[in-house]
Scaffold this motif. Structure first.
Motif, PDB file in Angstrom:
ATOM      1  N   GLN A   1       0.796  -1.083   0.237  1.00 55.07           N
ATOM      2  CA  GLN A   1       0.106  -0.068  -0.106  1.00 55.07           C
ATOM      3  C   GLN A   1       0.836   1.359  -0.356  1.00 55.07           C
ATOM      4  N   THR A   2       1.845   1.364   0.448  1.00 51.11           N
ATOM      5  CA  THR A   2       3.030   2.486   0.970  1.00 51.11           C
ATOM      6  C   THR A   2       3.814   2.405  -0.157  1.00 51.11           C
ATOM      7  N   VAL A   3       4.268   1.556  -0.951  1.00 52.67           N
ATOM      8  CA  VAL A   3       4.560   1.323  -2.515  1.00 52.67           C
ATOM      9  C   VAL A   3       3.570   2.356  -3.655  1.00 52.67           C
ATOM     10  N   SER A   4       2.482   1.076  -3.593  1.00 52.17           N
ATOM     11  CA  SER A   4       1.920   1.586  -4.904  1.00 52.17           C
ATOM     12  C   SER A   4       0.842   3.111  -4.615  1.00 52.17           C
ATOM     13  N   TYR A   5       0.815   3.831  -3.084  1.00 56.70           N
ATOM     14  CA  TYR A   5       0.567   5.104  -3.549  1.00 56.70           C
ATOM     15  C   TYR A   5       1.977   6.474  -3.326  1.00 56.70           C
ATOM     16  N   LEU A   6       3.139   6.687  -3.061  1.00 55.70           N
ATOM     17  CA  LEU A   6       4.594   6.412  -3.561  1.00 55.70           C
ATOM     18  C   LEU A   6       4.471   6.613  -4.725  1.00 55.70           C
ATOM     19  N   LYS A   7       4.408   5.535  -5.582  1.00 53.44           N
ATOM     20  CA  LYS A   7       5.164   5.181  -7.135  1.00 53.44           C
ATOM     21  C   LYS A   7       4.288   6.014  -7.655  1.00 53.44           C
ATOM     22  N   VAL A   8       3.001   6.666  -7.468  1.00 52.22           N
ATOM     23  CA  VAL A   8       1.599   7.159  -8.124  1.00 52.22           C
ATOM     24  C   VAL A   8       1.962   9.109  -7.152  1.00 52.22           C
ATOM     25  N   ARG A   9       1.851   9.206  -6.281  1.00 49.31           N
ATOM     26  CA  ARG A   9       2.577  10.588  -5.666  1.00 49.31           C
ATOM     27  C   ARG A   9       3.501  10.999  -5.235  1.00 49.31           C
ATOM     28  N   GLY A  10       4.360   9.665  -5.375  1.00 50.15           N
ATOM     29  CA  GLY A  10       5.617  10.770  -4.495  1.00 50.15           C
ATOM     30  C   GLY A  10       7.257  10.513  -5.298  1.00 50.15           C
ATOM     31  N   LEU A  11       7.221  10.036  -6.454  1.00 54.11           N
ATOM     32  CA  LEU A  11       8.467   9.626  -7.226  1.00 54.11           C
ATOM     33  C   LEU A  11       9.000  10.801  -7.716  1.00 54.11           C
TER      34      LEU A  11
ATOM     35  N   THR B   1       8.995  13.443  -5.330  1.00 53.67           N
ATOM     36  CA  THR B   1       8.799  14.199  -4.503  1.00 53.67           C
ATOM     37  C   THR B   1      10.562  14.675  -3.857  1.00 53.67           C
ATOM     38  N   GLU B   2      10.695  15.735  -4.057  1.00 51.25           N
ATOM     39  CA  GLU B   2      11.846  16.353  -3.087  1.00 51.25           C
ATOM     40  C   GLU B   2      12.196  15.501  -2.186  1.00 51.25           C
ATOM     41  N   GLY B   3      13.395  14.824  -1.326  1.00 47.57           N
ATOM     42  CA  GLY B   3      14.116  14.838  -0.454  1.00 47.57           C
ATOM     43  C   GLY B   3      13.170  13.519   0.667  1.00 47.57           C
ATOM     44  N   LEU B   4      12.300  12.425  -0.663  1.00 48.60           N
ATOM     45  CA  LEU B   4      11.622  11.510  -0.372  1.00 48.60           C
ATOM     46  C   LEU B   4      12.662  10.331   0.198  1.00 48.60           C
ATOM     47  N   PHE B   5      11.761  10.311   1.589  1.00 47.98           N
ATOM     48  CA  PHE B   5      11.839   9.254   2.353  1.00 47.98           C
ATOM     49  C   PHE B   5      12.961  10.336   3.654  1.00 47.98           C
ATOM     50  N   ARG B   6      13.345  11.501   2.957  1.00 47.01           N
ATOM     51  CA  ARG B   6      14.393  11.407   4.188  1.00 47.01           C
ATOM     52  C   ARG B   6      13.873  12.479   5.385  1.00 47.01           C
TER      53      ARG B   6
ATOM     54  N   VAL C   1       3.199  13.147   1.197  1.00 47.31           N
ATOM     55  CA  VAL C   1       3.775  12.217   0.535  1.00 47.31           C
ATOM     56  C   VAL C   1       4.469  11.946   1.723  1.00 47.31           C
ATOM     57  N   HIS C   2       5.876  12.314   2.643  1.00 47.67           N
ATOM     58  CA  HIS C   2       6.614  11.514   3.809  1.00 47.67           C
ATOM     59  C   HIS C   2       5.767  11.371   4.779  1.00 47.67           C
ATOM     60  N   VAL C   3       4.528  10.782   4.650  1.00 52.44           N
ATOM     61  CA  VAL C   3       3.840   9.983   5.892  1.00 52.44           C
ATOM     62  C   VAL C   3       3.679   8.236   5.577  1.00 52.44           C
ATOM     63  N   PRO C   4       3.172   8.160   4.324  1.00 48.46           N
ATOM     64  CA  PRO C   4       3.724   6.745   3.889  1.00 48.46           C
ATOM     65  C   PRO C   4       4.861   6.039   3.808  1.00 48.46           C
ATOM     66  N   ALA C   5       5.882   7.273   3.305  1.00 45.26           N
ATOM     67  CA  ALA C   5       7.234   6.877   3.602  1.00 45.26           C
ATOM     68  C   ALA C   5       8.012   6.532   4.549  1.00 45.26           C
ATOM     69  N   SER C   6       7.940   6.950   5.760  1.00 46.84           N
ATOM     70  CA  SER C   6       7.861   7.059   7.093  1.00 46.84           C
ATOM     71  C   SER C   6       7.240   5.659   7.298  1.00 46.84           C
TER      72      SER C   6
ATOM     73  N   LEU D   1      12.833   1.238  -5.422  1.00 48.97           N
ATOM     74  CA  LEU D   1      13.309   2.255  -5.013  1.00 48.97           C
ATOM     75  C   LEU D   1      14.421   2.642  -6.452  1.00 48.97           C
ATOM     76  N   ASN D   2      14.674   1.280  -7.584  1.00 45.67           N
ATOM     77  CA  ASN D   2      15.213   1.664  -8.629  1.00 45.67           C
ATOM     78  C   ASN D   2      14.439   3.108  -9.148  1.00 45.67           C
ATOM     79  N   MET D   3      12.980   2.775  -9.116  1.00 46.23           N
ATOM     80  CA  MET D   3      12.403   3.836  -9.915  1.00 46.23           C
ATOM     81  C   MET D   3      12.458   4.355  -9.362  1.00 46.23           C
ATOM     82  N   VAL D   4      12.448   5.047  -7.838  1.00 46.60           N
ATOM     83  CA  VAL D   4      12.523   6.027  -6.871  1.00 46.60           C
ATOM     84  C   VAL D   4      13.981   7.398  -7.929  1.00 46.60           C
TER      85      VAL D   4
END
Length: 443
Positions: A266-276, A278-283, A312-317, A376-379
Motif C-alpha cells: 500500500q505504501t509503495v503503490s501510493y508513493l509510486k503514483v504521488r511521490g516519485l 517529491t524532493e527529499g522522499l524518505f529523508r 507523502v512523507h507519511v507513507p514513506a516513513s 527504489l530503482n524507480m525512485v
C-alpha cells in the motif's frame, strides 16, 4: 587553565553588553563545579578519577580520522522512535587534552554528521567522564557551536544530555546568550539511562561500560539499592490483524499466501503514483503521533487512507518503520557478516558478489526485497526531481535492511551496508532479473 577565547571579549546580547566580571565569575564557577563533579565521581567509584581508558575499537587504520576515531568517542547507533539516526558522543572516551587534537575532533564530528544531516537526526551526549584532564577549552566549545551552522542545526531534532551535572548548568548560563532559543528547546536532560527508553531504540545504543556502571551507582546512592534488572517481558501473541513487528511468514499466512506484506504494497503503490518526484522522499521524518496512529490502524485491521494526511512523507516513513520493526531484517541475520565484507572485494567484482548474497536469501525474503528494490530503482531514476540518488536512498534504507542479531551496528558497518544497498538499487536489473520465485509480484 583553559582560556576564554572570545568569551572574555566584549560581547553583546540583545543589544546589551555582558558584564565582564560576571563572565569571570561564571568561569570560576565552571571550574569549581567541574572539580565538584570529579570529587563526586571519585566518591561513587571509591577511587580517584583517572584518565579515561579506551576499549578496543575496530576502526580501520585507513580511516581519514583514525587518530580520533580509534578512541570510540563518537558512534552512529540505530534510530530513535521516529526513525531518525542517532549519533552518540561519550565524554568518558575523551583522552587527556595533550593526547588529542581538538581541532581534528571537531573535524571528525562534522565528517560524521555530514553523512546524516540531510535527514532528521538526534544526538545523545553522555556527560559522565568529563574532567579537568580531558575537557576542551570553553573557547573551543564556542567555536564548535559556531562551526555547526544551519546545515547541522536545521534537522537536529533532539540533543539528549545524559547524566547532567551542575557543571553543565553553569556552562549553559555562559553560552545561553549565543545559543538560539529554537536550538535551546531541542536540549533535553536525561538524569538516568532509563529516561532514554521512551525516546530511543535503547537496545541499539552503544553505551560505554563506564556510563552503565555510573548509572547503576547513581541509583544506589539515590534510592539506597541498585536498579532492578531489566528483563524483557515475554512476547505477547500478535493481534489477529497485526502488521508491524511480526515475521514475513506470519504476514503471508494472514494475507492468503501473498508474498508482499500489505503495508509495503500500500505504501509503495501510493508513493509510486504521488511521490516519485517529491524532493527529499524518505529523508524527512514525521510526527511520532501520526506514525503510532497509523500503526494502530494497521494492527487493528482498519483501512488507512494516506490522502487524509496530505503528506507523502507519511507513507514513506511508514514503509521505513515497517522494515525496521521486522523481527529479523529483510536481508537476514545470516547475511550480515558477509555483507560487511563487500568493501574488501575488488570494485569490478562487487555487483556479482552482491548478486550471490541476494540469491542465497530465503525465497520469501528475496521476493519482498526484489519488490522493494524495484521500487527504489524507480525512485532513483527520478533523482533529477527528487534528489534521491541510489547513494542517498542507500543511506536511508541500508540500516533498515540489515543489522546484527546482538547489539548495535558499529559506525564502521555503515559503509559496507550502505554500499551493498546502493549496489542493489543501482544495479537492480542485473542483480534481480535472473531469479524469479513463484508468486512474486513487482510494483
Amino acid at each position: 587553565m583553559h582560556t576564554f577565547g572570545d568569551l572574555t571579549d566584549r560581547r553583546r546580547c540583545n543589544g546589551c553588553r555582558v558584564n565582564h566580571d560576571l563572565i569571570l565569575s561564571l568561569f570560576r564557577n565552571v571550574l569549581l563545579e567541574l572539580q565538584r563533579d570529579e570529587e563526586e565521581q571519585a566518591q561513587l567509584s571509591g577511587d580517584t578519577v583517572d584518565a579515561p581508558t579506551c576499549e578496543a575499537n575496530d576502526v580501520s587504520k585507513s580511516h581519514p580520522y583514525y587518530d580520533i576515531a580509534r578512541h570510540g568517542i563518537i558512534h552512529v547507533a540505530g534510530d530513535d522512535n521516529s526513525g531518525r539516526k542517532v549519533i552518540t558522543f561519550s565524554c568518558c572516551r575523551l583522552p587527556p587534552c595533550h593526547e588529542i587534537d581538538h581541532v581534528r575532533l571537531l573535524e571528525y564530528l562534522k565528517y560524521t554528521l555530514d553523512q546524516y544531516v540531510e535527514n532528521d537526526y538526534s544526538v545523545v551526549y553522555f556527560h559522565y567522564g568529563l574532567n579537568s584532564k580531558n575537557k576542551p577549552s570553553l573557547s573551543w566549545l564556542q567555536s564548535a557551536y559556531k562551526a555547526f551552522d544551519r546545515k547541522y542545526k536545521k534537522n537536529l531534532k533532539a540533543l539528549y544530555v545524559v547524566h547532567p551535572t551542575n557543571f553543565i548548568k553553569v556552562l549553559w548560563k555562559i553560552f545561553k546568550p549565543v545559543i538560539s532559543h529554537k536550538f535551546g528547546k531541542k536540549v533535553l536532560y536525561m538524569n538516568h539511562l532509563s529516561d532514554l527508553r521512551e525516546h530511543l531504540r535503547f537496545n541499539r545504543l552503544i553505551i560505554p561500560q563506564e556510563v552503565l556502571q555510573h548509572d547503576a551507582k547513581l541509583h544506589v546512592r539515590q534510592k539506597g539499592r541498585p536498579p532492578p534488572v531489566s528483563k524483557a517481558p515475554p512476547p505477547r501473541p500478535p493481534l489477529p490483524a497485526q502488521q508491524f513487528g511480526v515475521s514475513l511468514q506470519y504476514l503471508k499466512n494472514k494475507n492468503k499466501g501473498d508474498l508482499i506484506p500489505p503495508v509495503m504494497e500500500q505504501t509503495v503503490s501510493y508513493l509510486k503514483v504521488r511521490g516519485l518526484r517529491t524532493e527529499g522522499l524518505f529523508r524527512r521524518s514525521v510526527s511520532v503521533h501520526i506514525i503510532k496512529e497509523i500503526q494502530k490502524l494497521y494492527n487493528l485491521g482498519k483501512p488507512v487512507n494516506f490522502d487524509e494526511y496530505g503528506d507523502v512523507h507519511v507513507p514513506a516513513s511508514i514503509l521505513k518503520t515497517f522494515l525496521r520493526e521486522l523481527p529479523e531484517p529483510l536481508l537476514t541475520f545470516t547475511s550480515y557478516q558477509t555483507i560487511l565484507e563487500i568493501t574488501s572485494v575488488e570494485s569490478i567484482l562487487r555487483v556479482n558478489i552482491c548478486k550471490q548474497i541476494v540469491h542465497q536469501l530465503p525465497v520469501h525474503n528475496y521476493a519482498v526485497l526484489k519488490y522493494l528494490m524495484c521500487f527504489l530503482n524507480m525512485v532513483c531514476m527520478e533523482n533529477i526531481s527528487n534528489k534521491m540518488t541510489a547513494s542517498n536512498l542507500a543511506c536511508v534504507f541500508g540500516v533498515n535492511l540489515v543489522w546484527p542479531q546482538e547489539g548495535a551496528p558499529s559506525i564502521n558497518a555503515l559503509v559496507p551496508v550502505n554500499m551493498f544497498t546502493e549496489l542493489m538499487i543501482e544495479f537492480y536489473p542485473k542483480i534481480f532479473s535472473s531469479r524469479t520465485v513463484p508468486g512474486e509480484t513487482l510494483p
